[in-house]
Design a protein around this motif. Structure first.
Motif, mmCIF file in Angstrom:
data_model
loop_
_atom_site.group_PDB
_atom_site.id
_atom_site.type_symbol
_atom_site.label_atom_id
_atom_site.label_comp_id
_atom_site.label_asym_id
_atom_site.label_seq_id
_atom_site.Cartn_x
_atom_site.Cartn_y
_atom_site.Cartn_z
ATOM 1 N N UNK A 266 -76.425 23.251 27.106
ATOM 2 C CA UNK A 266 -75.174 23.160 25.995
ATOM 3 C C UNK A 266 -74.779 23.098 24.788
ATOM 4 N N UNK A 267 -74.739 22.111 23.985
ATOM 5 C CA UNK A 267 -73.835 22.419 23.415
ATOM 6 C C UNK A 267 -74.288 22.151 21.590
ATOM 7 N N UNK A 268 -74.151 22.813 20.401
ATOM 8 C CA UNK A 268 -74.485 22.382 19.516
ATOM 9 C C UNK A 268 -74.078 21.223 18.918
ATOM 10 N N UNK A 269 -74.338 20.461 18.277
ATOM 11 C CA UNK A 269 -73.867 19.662 17.136
ATOM 12 C C UNK A 269 -73.498 19.380 15.767
ATOM 13 N N UNK A 270 -72.894 19.505 15.017
ATOM 14 C CA UNK A 270 -72.381 20.135 13.621
ATOM 15 C C UNK A 270 -74.141 18.760 13.108
ATOM 16 N N UNK A 271 -74.126 19.588 11.952
ATOM 17 C CA UNK A 271 -74.995 18.193 11.075
ATOM 18 C C UNK A 271 -74.286 17.402 10.512
ATOM 19 N N UNK A 272 -73.088 18.155 9.479
ATOM 20 C CA UNK A 272 -72.330 17.284 9.242
ATOM 21 C C UNK A 272 -70.888 17.580 8.756
ATOM 22 N N UNK A 273 -70.323 17.165 7.487
ATOM 23 C CA UNK A 273 -68.853 17.392 7.756
ATOM 24 C C UNK A 273 -68.812 18.292 7.222
ATOM 25 N N UNK A 274 -69.265 19.003 6.333
ATOM 26 C CA UNK A 274 -69.484 20.091 5.332
ATOM 27 C C UNK A 274 -69.116 21.459 6.715
ATOM 28 N N UNK A 275 -69.974 21.635 7.076
ATOM 29 C CA UNK A 275 -69.790 22.357 8.631
ATOM 30 C C UNK A 275 -69.680 22.991 9.422
ATOM 31 N N UNK A 276 -68.798 21.119 10.354
ATOM 32 C CA UNK A 276 -67.336 20.771 11.125
ATOM 33 C C UNK A 276 -66.642 21.697 10.509
ATOM 34 N N UNK A 277 -65.696 20.690 9.535
ATOM 35 C CA UNK A 277 -65.086 21.501 8.452
ATOM 36 C C UNK A 277 -64.855 22.621 7.857
ATOM 37 N N UNK A 278 -65.622 23.410 8.097
ATOM 38 C CA UNK A 278 -66.102 24.882 6.515
ATOM 39 C C UNK A 278 -64.687 25.609 6.439
ATOM 40 N N UNK A 279 -63.866 26.042 7.369
ATOM 41 C CA UNK A 279 -63.012 26.674 7.532
ATOM 42 C C UNK A 279 -61.829 26.379 7.009
ATOM 43 N N UNK A 280 -61.849 24.586 7.856
ATOM 44 C CA UNK A 280 -60.647 24.477 7.137
ATOM 45 C C UNK A 280 -61.190 23.733 6.136
ATOM 46 N N UNK A 281 -62.109 23.835 5.258
ATOM 47 C CA UNK A 281 -61.500 23.667 3.409
ATOM 48 C C UNK A 281 -61.271 25.159 3.162
ATOM 49 N N UNK A 282 -61.655 25.695 3.595
ATOM 50 C CA UNK A 282 -61.332 27.007 3.319
ATOM 51 C C UNK A 282 -60.348 27.694 2.928
ATOM 52 N N UNK A 283 -59.116 26.748 4.050
ATOM 53 C CA UNK A 283 -57.835 27.238 4.395
ATOM 54 C C UNK A 283 -57.510 26.453 3.109
ATOM 55 N N UNK A 284 -57.890 24.588 3.653
ATOM 56 C CA UNK A 284 -57.492 24.586 2.199
ATOM 57 C C UNK A 284 -57.271 24.356 0.837
ATOM 58 N N UNK A 285 -58.371 25.047 -0.128
ATOM 59 C CA UNK A 285 -58.473 25.942 -0.984
ATOM 60 C C UNK A 285 -57.371 26.972 -1.359
ATOM 61 N N UNK A 286 -57.350 27.791 -0.448
ATOM 62 C CA UNK A 286 -56.555 29.200 -0.286
ATOM 63 C C UNK A 286 -55.504 28.513 -0.700
ATOM 64 N N UNK A 287 -54.740 28.033 0.662
ATOM 65 C CA UNK A 287 -53.085 27.376 0.880
ATOM 66 C C UNK A 287 -53.386 26.828 -1.026
ATOM 67 N N UNK A 288 -53.721 25.614 -1.003
ATOM 68 C CA UNK A 288 -53.232 24.935 -2.257
ATOM 69 C C UNK A 288 -53.787 26.343 -3.636
ATOM 70 N N UNK A 289 -54.354 27.033 -3.693
ATOM 71 C CA UNK A 289 -54.772 28.352 -4.536
ATOM 72 C C UNK A 289 -53.106 29.010 -4.524
ATOM 73 N N UNK A 290 -52.915 28.830 -3.956
ATOM 74 C CA UNK A 290 -51.645 29.341 -3.439
ATOM 75 C C UNK A 290 -50.228 29.609 -4.118
ATOM 76 N N UNK A 291 -49.968 28.127 -3.622
ATOM 77 C CA UNK A 291 -48.880 26.673 -3.838
ATOM 78 C C UNK A 291 -49.384 26.940 -5.199
ATOM 79 N N UNK A 292 -50.218 26.556 -5.468
ATOM 80 C CA UNK A 292 -50.296 26.068 -7.665
ATOM 81 C C UNK A 292 -50.243 27.205 -8.144
ATOM 82 N N UNK A 293 -50.060 28.837 -7.347
ATOM 83 C CA UNK A 293 -49.625 29.644 -8.625
ATOM 84 C C UNK A 293 -48.409 29.753 -9.049
ATOM 85 N N UNK A 294 -47.508 29.416 -7.352
ATOM 86 C CA UNK A 294 -46.181 29.633 -7.914
ATOM 87 C C UNK A 294 -45.621 27.367 -7.769
ATOM 88 N N UNK A 295 -46.779 26.921 -8.520
ATOM 89 C CA UNK A 295 -46.043 25.782 -8.880
ATOM 90 C C UNK A 295 -45.702 24.534 -7.773
#
Ligand code: ISE
Length: 341
Positions: free
Chosen positions: A270-299
């Protein structure tokens, strides 16, 4: 605010609990063009401890101290939701961009006050942390919906399962902490407002918090009549699972299931089940924060805005009302200001 290309965006993380500490780690190790400049927590020792992991970072026990010290260009707000309104109003007043963890505020009346303050400020400074919008599967499904290759989207089926309920968990938290993400997902996929919410309960697990009805079944209707349903199971024991199946006129698209490694060992496969949202959505959080940083830098901002926070708070209020008798409850919304057109 425009940050010169040679400078990092100075980000203060306000609230040094689990999500705040996770964002400090992300900003320090995985985000480009930004650095943590300060950590703020009412627990000064906790703020200092989290700040100590990043050399050169200041710590404060109060937002006013941070603002007086002018120690940040932007803020990630990760305090509990009931503290958000006061903090957001002060940050709007100071003209500081903010990525606010969900919820924007815990109820629609306070969320609308924040929306009105931002409208008065005349520009979007607030992004709400609905990180699923940055998940690869969510984005792919949205593209399939918009491309129309499978015909019209007819229904959405969501399953959202948490491993356990924390101490002090309540029926209200089922909606406000967890189903709020599904309200945002339905609005994201359809591009429509939600017009009614119905919450029903049947059998309840013996393994959850006493007095909490779990799982809960939520039926959501959008302004054009599309139906979405959610199995929200907060003490599911099996790990963390967030899945969606979208039914189209000519097919079904599923996200959240599969794609992971198939492991066979010790007589099981079978397949492993994520233990929690911090791991399940880790990449999503990374993209969210990077996109926010880049947009914020330009206002600018790069994702869900204060209006999305307000609209989902209105859905939560309808969900809580429906928990009382199981009937469908309409979701009233104020007029949408032009700032969020
Ligand atoms: C938690 O607070 C979150 O925001 C997670 O994303 C959600 O999946 C979980 O159900 C909530 O308890």
């Amino acid at each position: 605010m425009l940050i010169s290309p040679s400078q990092d965006l100075r980000v203060a993380v306000v609230g040094a609990g689990r999500m705040g500490a996770d964002h400090v780690d992300r900003l320090t190790h995985r985000t480009q063009r930004a650095r943590v400049s300060a950590v703020v927590d009412i627990d000064a020792a906790r703020a200092a401890q989290v700040a100590a992991a990043v050399p050169g970072t200041e710590s404060f026990s109060d937002l006013d101290q941070l603002l007086e010290a002018e120690a940040a260009d932007a803020v990630i707000l990760a305090t509990p939701g009931f503290l958000h309104e006061g903090a957001l109003l002060r940050l709007l007043d100071a003209g500081l961009p903010v990525l606010c963890e969900k919820p924007l505020t815990p109820d629609p009346a306070s969320a609308l006050r924040v929306v009105q303050a931002e409208v008065a400020a005349g520009r979007k400074l607030i992004q709400v942390g609905f990180m699923r919008r940055f998940d690869a599967g969510y984005r792919q499904l949205k593209q399939v919906i918009e491309a129309g290759e499978l015909g019209e989207l007819l229904m959405l089926h969501h399953q959202h399962r948490n491993p356990h309920t924390p101490p002090g968990f309540t029926n209200e938290m089922v909606i406000n902490d967890s189903v709020v993400h599904e309200f945002d997902a339905v609005r994201f996929f359809t591009g429509e407002e939600i017009s009614s919410v119905q919450v029903r309960v049947g059998r309840t697990t013996s393994l959850g918090t006493s007095g909490v009805q779990d799982p809960q079944h939520v039926v959501i209707q959008t302004s054009s009549g599309l139906l979405a349903d959610v199995e929200m199971f907060c003490a599911a024991q099996l790990g963390y699972q967030v899945n969606t199946q979208a039914t189209f006129e000519r097919g079904v698209v599923a996200i959240g299931e599969g794609g992971e490694l198939q492991i066979t060992t010790a007589g099981r496969t079978g397949q492993a089940v994520d233990p929690g949202f911090v791991t399940r959505f880790r990449e999503a959080y990374d993209v969210e924060v990077q996109d926010w940083v880049d947009a914020t830098r330009t206002g600018d901002i790069a994702g869900p805005c204060a209006w999305d926070g307000y609209a989902t708070a209105a859905c939560c209020e309808a969900g809580l009302a429906s928990q009382q008798d199981g009937g469908p409850v309409d979701v009233p919304l104020a007029d949408r200001p032009a700032l969020y057109a």
